[in-house]
Design a protein around this motif. Structure first.
Motif, PDB file in Angstrom:
ATOM      1  N   SER A   4       5.538  15.026   1.292  1.00 33.61           N
ATOM      2  CA  SER A   4       6.452  15.265   2.428  1.00 33.61           C
ATOM      3  C   SER A   4       5.747  14.961   3.741  1.00 33.61           C
ATOM      4  O   SER A   4       6.336  14.386   4.655  1.00 33.61           O
ATOM      5  N   VAL A   5       4.471  15.361   3.826  1.00 37.68           N
ATOM      6  CA  VAL A   5       3.706  15.099   5.053  1.00 37.68           C
ATOM      7  C   VAL A   5       3.673  13.592   5.327  1.00 37.68           C
ATOM      8  O   VAL A   5       3.910  13.143   6.455  1.00 37.68           O
ATOM      9  N   ALA A   6       3.411  12.811   4.282  1.00 35.96           N
ATOM     10  CA  ALA A   6       3.354  11.346   4.460  1.00 35.96           C
ATOM     11  C   ALA A   6       4.689  10.830   4.988  1.00 35.96           C
ATOM     12  O   ALA A   6       4.737   9.982   5.889  1.00 35.96           O
ATOM     13  N   GLU A   7       5.787  11.367   4.458  1.00 40.54           N
ATOM     14  CA  GLU A   7       7.109  10.887   4.910  1.00 40.54           C
ATOM     15  C   GLU A   7       7.396  11.309   6.349  1.00 40.54           C
ATOM     16  O   GLU A   7       7.963  10.543   7.135  1.00 40.54           O
ATOM     17  N   ILE A   8       6.995  12.527   6.695  1.00 43.72           N
ATOM     18  CA  ILE A   8       7.201  12.989   8.075  1.00 43.72           C
ATOM     19  C   ILE A   8       6.406  12.101   9.042  1.00 43.72           C
ATOM     20  O   ILE A   8       6.909  11.678  10.081  1.00 43.72           O
ATOM     21  N   VAL A   9       5.180  11.800   8.669  1.00 41.35           N
ATOM     22  CA  VAL A   9       4.346  10.955   9.547  1.00 41.35           C
ATOM     23  C   VAL A   9       4.952   9.548   9.629  1.00 41.35           C
ATOM     24  O   VAL A   9       5.055   8.960  10.711  1.00 41.35           O
ATOM     25  N   ARG A  10       5.393   9.029   8.486  1.00 39.03           N
ATOM     26  CA  ARG A  10       5.987   7.683   8.495  1.00 39.03           C
ATOM     27  C   ARG A  10       7.188   7.624   9.467  1.00 39.03           C
ATOM     28  O   ARG A  10       7.346   6.661  10.211  1.00 39.03           O
ATOM     29  N   SER A  11       7.980   8.696   9.433  1.00 37.92           N
ATOM     30  CA  SER A  11       9.187   8.663  10.260  1.00 37.92           C
ATOM     31  C   SER A  11       8.872   8.742  11.763  1.00 37.92           C
ATOM     32  O   SER A  11       9.758   8.565  12.588  1.00 37.92           O
ATOM     33  N   ILE A  14      -5.590  13.161   2.316  1.00 37.23           N
ATOM     34  CA  ILE A  14      -4.421  12.734   3.110  1.00 37.23           C
ATOM     35  C   ILE A  14      -4.582  11.269   3.544  1.00 37.23           C
ATOM     36  O   ILE A  14      -3.620  10.488   3.499  1.00 37.23           O
ATOM     37  N   THR A  15      -5.795  10.886   3.917  1.00 40.10           N
ATOM     38  CA  THR A  15      -6.019   9.489   4.331  1.00 40.10           C
ATOM     39  C   THR A  15      -5.712   8.536   3.169  1.00 40.10           C
ATOM     40  O   THR A  15      -4.997   7.544   3.342  1.00 40.10           O
ATOM     41  N   ALA A  16      -6.252   8.860   1.990  1.00 39.17           N
ATOM     42  CA  ALA A  16      -6.027   7.986   0.830  1.00 39.17           C
ATOM     43  C   ALA A  16      -4.540   7.939   0.482  1.00 39.17           C
ATOM     44  O   ALA A  16      -3.994   6.879   0.148  1.00 39.17           O
ATOM     45  N   LEU A  17      -3.887   9.092   0.597  1.00 35.13           N
ATOM     46  CA  LEU A  17      -2.449   9.128   0.300  1.00 35.13           C
ATOM     47  C   LEU A  17      -1.676   8.232   1.279  1.00 35.13           C
ATOM     48  O   LEU A  17      -0.824   7.432   0.868  1.00 35.13           O
ATOM     49  N   PHE A  18      -1.964   8.360   2.565  1.00 34.28           N
ATOM     50  CA  PHE A  18      -1.275   7.524   3.563  1.00 34.28           C
ATOM     51  C   PHE A  18      -1.471   6.048   3.225  1.00 34.28           C
ATOM     52  O   PHE A  18      -0.524   5.275   3.198  1.00 34.28           O
ATOM     53  N   ASN A  19      -2.733   5.669   2.962  1.00 35.56           N
ATOM     54  CA  ASN A  19      -2.990   4.256   2.666  1.00 35.56           C
ATOM     55  C   ASN A  19      -2.236   3.815   1.417  1.00 35.56           C
ATOM     56  O   ASN A  19      -1.680   2.717   1.377  1.00 35.56           O
ATOM     57  N   SER A  20      -2.183   4.697   0.403  1.00 38.87           N
ATOM     58  CA  SER A  20      -1.488   4.315  -0.834  1.00 38.87           C
ATOM     59  C   SER A  20       0.020   4.177  -0.602  1.00 38.87           C
ATOM     60  O   SER A  20       0.721   3.537  -1.366  1.00 38.87           O
ATOM     61  N   LYS A  21       0.514   4.794   0.447  1.00 41.34           N
ATOM     62  CA  LYS A  21       1.949   4.721   0.757  1.00 41.34           C
ATOM     63  C   LYS A  21       2.233   3.688   1.854  1.00 41.34           C
ATOM     64  O   LYS A  21       3.306   3.694   2.470  1.00 41.34           O
ATOM     65  N   LEU A  26      -1.170  13.088  -7.329  1.00 40.64           N
ATOM     66  CA  LEU A  26      -0.868  12.034  -6.355  1.00 40.64           C
ATOM     67  C   LEU A  26      -1.218  10.644  -6.904  1.00 40.64           C
ATOM     68  O   LEU A  26      -0.993   9.627  -6.246  1.00 40.64           O
ATOM     69  N   GLY A  27      -1.824  10.623  -8.100  1.00 36.43           N
ATOM     70  CA  GLY A  27      -2.235   9.342  -8.693  1.00 36.43           C
ATOM     71  C   GLY A  27      -3.426   8.740  -7.965  1.00 36.43           C
ATOM     72  O   GLY A  27      -3.618   7.521  -7.943  1.00 36.43           O
ATOM     73  N   LEU A  28      -4.248   9.601  -7.363  1.00 35.52           N
ATOM     74  CA  LEU A  28      -5.438   9.117  -6.653  1.00 35.52           C
ATOM     75  C   LEU A  28      -6.687   9.465  -7.471  1.00 35.52           C
ATOM     76  O   LEU A  28      -6.723  10.496  -8.137  1.00 35.52           O
ATOM     77  N   PRO A  29      -7.717   8.600  -7.414  1.00 32.86           N
ATOM     78  CA  PRO A  29      -8.921   8.881  -8.208  1.00 32.86           C
ATOM     79  C   PRO A  29      -9.827   9.935  -7.549  1.00 32.86           C
ATOM     80  O   PRO A  29      -9.743  10.156  -6.343  1.00 32.86           O
ATOM     81  N   TRP A  30     -10.683  10.546  -8.349  1.00 34.20           N
ATOM     82  CA  TRP A  30     -11.670  11.512  -7.835  1.00 34.20           C
ATOM     83  C   TRP A  30     -12.568  10.856  -6.775  1.00 34.20           C
ATOM     84  O   TRP A  30     -13.065  11.501  -5.842  1.00 34.20           O
ATOM     85  N   LYS A  31     -12.737   9.525  -6.930  1.00 34.69           N
ATOM     86  CA  LYS A  31     -13.568   8.752  -5.987  1.00 34.69           C
ATOM     87  C   LYS A  31     -13.174   9.037  -4.525  1.00 34.69           C
ATOM     88  O   LYS A  31     -14.002   8.972  -3.620  1.00 34.69           O
ATOM     89  N   THR A  32     -11.906   9.376  -4.320  1.00 35.74           N
ATOM     90  CA  THR A  32     -11.401   9.657  -2.971  1.00 35.74           C
ATOM     91  C   THR A  32     -12.257  10.704  -2.246  1.00 35.74           C
ATOM     92  O   THR A  32     -12.444  10.636  -1.036  1.00 35.74           O
ATOM     93  N   VAL A  33     -12.730  11.686  -3.011  1.00 32.42           N
ATOM     94  CA  VAL A  33     -13.477  12.784  -2.376  1.00 32.42           C
ATOM     95  C   VAL A  33     -14.935  12.841  -2.850  1.00 32.42           C
ATOM     96  O   VAL A  33     -15.674  13.742  -2.462  1.00 32.42           O
ATOM     97  N   ASP A  34     -15.317  11.866  -3.685  1.00 35.46           N
ATOM     98  CA  ASP A  34     -16.607  11.986  -4.357  1.00 35.46           C
ATOM     99  C   ASP A  34     -17.791  12.108  -3.394  1.00 35.46           C
ATOM    100  O   ASP A  34     -18.679  12.936  -3.566  1.00 35.46           O
ATOM    101  N   GLN A  35     -17.777  11.264  -2.360  1.00 43.17           N
ATOM    102  CA  GLN A  35     -18.888  11.283  -1.403  1.00 43.17           C
ATOM    103  C   GLN A  35     -18.993  12.649  -0.718  1.00 43.17           C
ATOM    104  O   GLN A  35     -20.079  13.222  -0.595  1.00 43.17           O
ATOM    105  N   THR A  36     -17.841  13.149  -0.282  1.00 45.52           N
ATOM    106  CA  THR A  36     -17.810  14.451   0.393  1.00 45.52           C
ATOM    107  C   THR A  36     -18.258  15.536  -0.571  1.00 45.52           C
ATOM    108  O   THR A  36     -19.017  16.442  -0.209  1.00 45.52           O
ATOM    109  N   TRP A  37     -17.794  15.437  -1.808  1.00 44.96           N
ATOM    110  CA  TRP A  37     -18.151  16.440  -2.804  1.00 44.96           C
ATOM    111  C   TRP A  37     -19.671  16.472  -3.028  1.00 44.96           C
ATOM    112  O   TRP A  37     -20.294  17.535  -3.075  1.00 44.96           O
TER     113      TRP A  37
END
Ligand code: ADP
Ligand code: ASP
Ligand code: MG
Length: 446
Positions: free
Chosen positions: A21-28, A130-137, A86-97
């Protein structure tokens, strides 16, 4: 239309579907070139503990060289599940983790500094996702690293503030980006690069700092309620939405318990005269609350009531110091030395009564006060604050408030009316607070 800041609180990023929903709100709202501030992933089920609280328990254990793997597992699986959905890989946060794992064993430093660095990982992880999600959308986005933030604070760990003169440096290096910047809320750093946090709920303050520094047209706080209500909706579920309130009114309400907005978020917005709008992620078209410079007249003199339970009241008495001009200064210096803020205060010739919300160093404060005064401490108190710009010029408001409370059988202590005359603040026992608020609401607001 110009830039906006959009801040999404923990409740808005608690699950994969809410993030969508956040991604859609930002898109709009892409035409308004939003800067997005996010909190740590929030609570998705009743009873679940907040991720930031999990980080705190983990930091406590790690710093004491005790096993913390259980907490780490809870944090890992919460993020893993969200990523998976979200269909995103663990790699999304791996560095931070991996960074988190390194920091967790670097315990050879004061606990409060250690805790803030650990705290920061909640917002670092959520901003990665959230960044990875936005890019994927198809929303081009970039995650702002903590080191890039430029949120230079004082050294008050867990409750840090950006000095006014440094507010303009926030995100100073990042002004010309085309992508949507996703900014981790709640986090700052000292002049020498140690990580600080801005106080619990402090992502709202990040949003205000970012908005003020960029000179945006509007700071939007997206949360789980449609705006600020006249009373905490957990106490009175159908309390009406406030359509528009002044910064001064919002400051009193936020300070005294309307958790929907962090009190520190108001000053930066107010100085630049940028409206703050509180909106609902779950009902994106519902009108929210606009907080802005000018006050909006309405029929009701009292617009809203805020409350905060679990306050501490200190009574300081000294006959010896009677009439001595340095007495108050001496008291204030002791509180300042131990970084304990005084909230509400009432004085007479021989006694001072005041409340503090942060009891961390209260025993040290009391010990020093006892060198020249008799001190007693009462716990289990609620501060109630009644607010409305219309109170400034209307006689008889206090009479109405206190006679309502008297009729409801509530014992009132420590009454204070701030210089701005838009609020009356007082204290009651925790056990009486709900009765007091309901009585006031039905007599003065509804
Ligand atoms: P977020 O995770 O979005 O930062 P918060 O939990 O910090 O959300 O703030 C939203 C909550 O504030 C609401 O769910 C509500 O329970 C609480 N709240 C307290 N007082 C008020 C008020 N006067 N109006 C609206 N919400 C309030
Ligand atoms: N995650 C932080 C907290 O829980 C900051 C915030 O949510 O604004 O307090
Ligand atoms: Mg909040």
């Amino acid at each position: 239309m110009g830039h906006i800041v959009m801040k999404f609180g923990g409740t808005s990023v608690a699950t994969a579907s809410r993030m969508l929903s956040v991604a859609e709100i930002v898109r709009s709202r892409l035409d308004r070139q939003p800067l997005v501030v996010v909190s740590a992933v929030g609570v998705s089920e009743p009873g679940e503990s907040k991720i930031t609280d999990q980080f705190e328990s983990m930091a406590e254990l790690a710093h004491a060289h005790k096993p913390f793997e259980e907490n780490l597992d809870i944090i890992r699986s919460k993020h893993k599940n969200v990523l998976k959905e979200l269909g995103l890989p663990w790699k999304t946060v791996d560095q931070t983790w991996k960074k988190l794992i390194k920091v967790l064993v670097n315990v050879d430093r004061p606990y409060r500094e250690f805790l803030d660095e650990i705290f920061s990982f909640g917002e670092r992880l959520s901003s990665n996702i959230i960044t990875a999600l936005f890019n994927s959308k198809g929303i081009p986005a970039r995650c702002v690293k903590v080191e890039e933030l430029g949120i230079r604070t004082n050294e008050k760990f867990q409750d840090a503030t950006v000095p006014e003169e440094l507010e303009g440096q926030v995100l100073a290096g990042l002004r010309k980006e085309k992508k949507v910047l996703v900014i981790p809320g709640f986090v700052g750093h000292t002049a020498d690069g140690r990580i600080t946090t801005l106080g619990r709920g402090g992502s709202d303050y990040t949003a205000a700092l970012v908005g003020a520094s960029f000179g945006v047209d509007e700071i939007q706080i997206w949360t789980d309620v449609s705006g600020m209500r006249s009373v905490d909706p957990r106490l009175i579920p159908d309390a009406e939405r406030l359509d528009c309130i002044s910064f001064d009114e919002a400051k009193e309400l936020a300070y005294f318990g309307a958790r929907v907005l962090h009190p520190k978020a108001i000053e930066p917005a107010m100085r630049k005269n940028i409206p703050v709008v509180i909106l609902n992620t779950f009902q994106q078209d519902a009108p929210g609350t606009t907080i802005r410079n000018e006050s909006v007249k309405q029929n009701k003199v009292i617009k809203a009531i805020a409350n905060r339970t679990g306050a501490y009241r200190l009574n300081i008495e000294s006959t010896r110091m009677l009439g001595s001009s340095g007495y108050m200064a001496r008291i204030f210096n002791i509180f300042a030395k131990h970084e304990t803020d005084i909230e509400v205060m009432a004085t007479s010739e021989v006694s001072v009564s005041l409340t503090v919300d942060n009891p961390r160093d209260l025993d040290k404060v009391i010990k020093e006060l006892e060198e020249f005064s008799n001190v007693s401490l009462d716990k289990g108190k609620t501060i109630i604050c009644v607010v409305g710009e219309g109170m400034r010029h209307t006689p008889g408001v206090s009479g109405r408030v206190f006679s309502t409370l008297g009729t409801a059988g509530v014992n009132v202590e420590l009454i204070s009316q701030g210089g701005s005359e838009i609020n009356i603040t007082f204290m009651v026992d925790d056990k009486d607070s709900e009765r007091a608020i309901k009585a006031l609401y039905y007599a003065c607001i509804s």
